[in-house]
Design an enzyme around this catalytic site. Sequence first.
Site, mmCIF file in Angstrom:
data_model
loop_
_atom_site.group_PDB
_atom_site.id
_atom_site.type_symbol
_atom_site.label_atom_id
_atom_site.label_comp_id
_atom_site.label_asym_id
_atom_site.label_seq_id
_atom_site.Cartn_x
_atom_site.Cartn_y
_atom_site.Cartn_z
ATOM 1 C CG HIS A 334 -1.595 1.288 1.494
ATOM 2 N ND1 HIS A 334 -2.868 1.562 1.052
ATOM 3 C CD2 HIS A 334 -1.182 2.400 2.170
ATOM 4 C CE1 HIS A 334 -3.207 2.792 1.433
ATOM 5 N NE2 HIS A 334 -2.194 3.318 2.112
ATOM 6 C CD GLU A 335 2.245 3.595 3.811
ATOM 7 O OE1 GLU A 335 2.646 4.676 3.320
ATOM 8 O OE2 GLU A 335 1.221 3.504 4.512
ATOM 9 C CG HIS A 338 0.558 6.308 -0.857
ATOM 10 N ND1 HIS A 338 -0.654 6.824 -1.249
ATOM 11 C CD2 HIS A 338 0.341 5.742 0.356
ATOM 12 C CE1 HIS A 338 -1.552 6.590 -0.306
ATOM 13 N NE2 HIS A 338 -0.977 5.924 0.669
ATOM 14 C CD GLU A 414 -4.134 6.593 2.465
ATOM 15 O OE1 GLU A 414 -3.972 5.389 2.715
ATOM 16 O OE2 GLU A 414 -3.198 7.418 2.425
#
Length: 474
Positions: A334-335, A338, A414
Amino acid sequence: MWAPLPDALWALPLEKLIFGAVLLFSWTVYLWETFLAQRQRRVYRTTTHVPKELGQIMDSETFEKSRLYQLDKSTFSFWSGLYSETEGTVILLFGGIPYLWNLSGVFCRRAGFGPEYEITQSLVFLFLATLFSALTGLPWSLYNTFVIEEKHGFNQQTLGFFMKDAIKKFVVTQCILLPVTSLLLYIIKIGGDYFFIYAWLFTLVVSLVLVTIYADYIAPLFDKFIPLPEGTLKEEIEVMAKNIDFPLTKVYVVEGSKRSSHSNAYFYGFFKNKRIVLFDTLLEEYSMLNKEPPEECSSESPKSEDGESPETKTKVRNKKQGCKNEEVLAVLGHELGHWKLGHTVKNIVISQMNSFLCFFLFAVLIGQKELFAAFGFYDSQPTLIGLMIIFQFIFSPYNEVLSFCLTVLSRRFEFQADAFAKKLGKAKDLYSALIKLNKDNLGFPVSDWLFSMWHYSHPPLLERLQALQDSKQD
């Protein structure tokens, strides 16, 4: 139809109108925030049982713990917010800003610096202002840490460690803030008609330098960073980074458990030098909170050099806190999403566009003597005071609108990062990781829609889980 303003109001001096408008807007924002908080507080009070849709996600004991934790935080936020707003109003009404400026001048004159040393006086003013803010905020910080966070099992600090940390933070902040401010003021004074361009470029360079050196030179002053030990987790992180062309150079574990049992992870660095930092509280395998305290430890145990007793270091708060390796990889997926989707660059671009606009408007407004007079500066117009008045007070309505827009954008980012983790085949593990992290941090999964829309930079848990569930891996 709007009723016309009374003639008496139009007869007021412009500086009085500006001052009144600033106070009115400040209290309007406070009342709006209080209204939103009360809506959310009502949710905490009335939602006493696990909703049906959460039955498979959260047990009743954890649900009640998180409800009480958020209720206590809400109460604390109300009183601290009321104090902060009242303090700010009293400072404005009784001329606290010009008083502190004049006091700074007294100190400078005693040291042999006359009125022509405006930058020196500005630095003394800034030091006194930040010292005042630190001292008035200290009781609230102590209460939050040693009452609320302690009560709900998150605080890991001793009072001595807390105070040492607070002093260190203040000193480091001054070491950065004062030189940067002095250079900024100097650039504004010598920059001529286009000073706002040079000031903006300077702040851009400073922000990039600070981001570059923070984790290597500043953060280690407060926390211990160690390389992630060789093993399966490190190997899988390196493989995942290579598969998405993330230029990973190092992976660190930071000992966040000596301060709090909240967990986190982030990456930093520019170009081909990216690093990942994992809080030990995120890692089930490495978290000290999952280790049993040694039998010889007692309340009389001697403290180590960093102000912590062995008992504090191994205090068990939430047994088996943190995520398994597969879940840690999903969180990192997920990070890194970004980064891959350009969210980091987009945020930097938005931030710098906003910074340039603010400096341009500052250049337009700085010559308006009425702005200074509104805050008690009738005979002088110090540059630092102008920055404070314009950026903090005059831009307040704009800042509120911008903050809301960035919150909306953040939620969108997100969801996109979650979707990126899905594409990596991490949907199932991210699903379980989000539930674990919500439990470990006692997040309350039920929210008022208006409070959530205005405040939540991350989507509510249920919305994220629903988006993941459709393609969750078996």
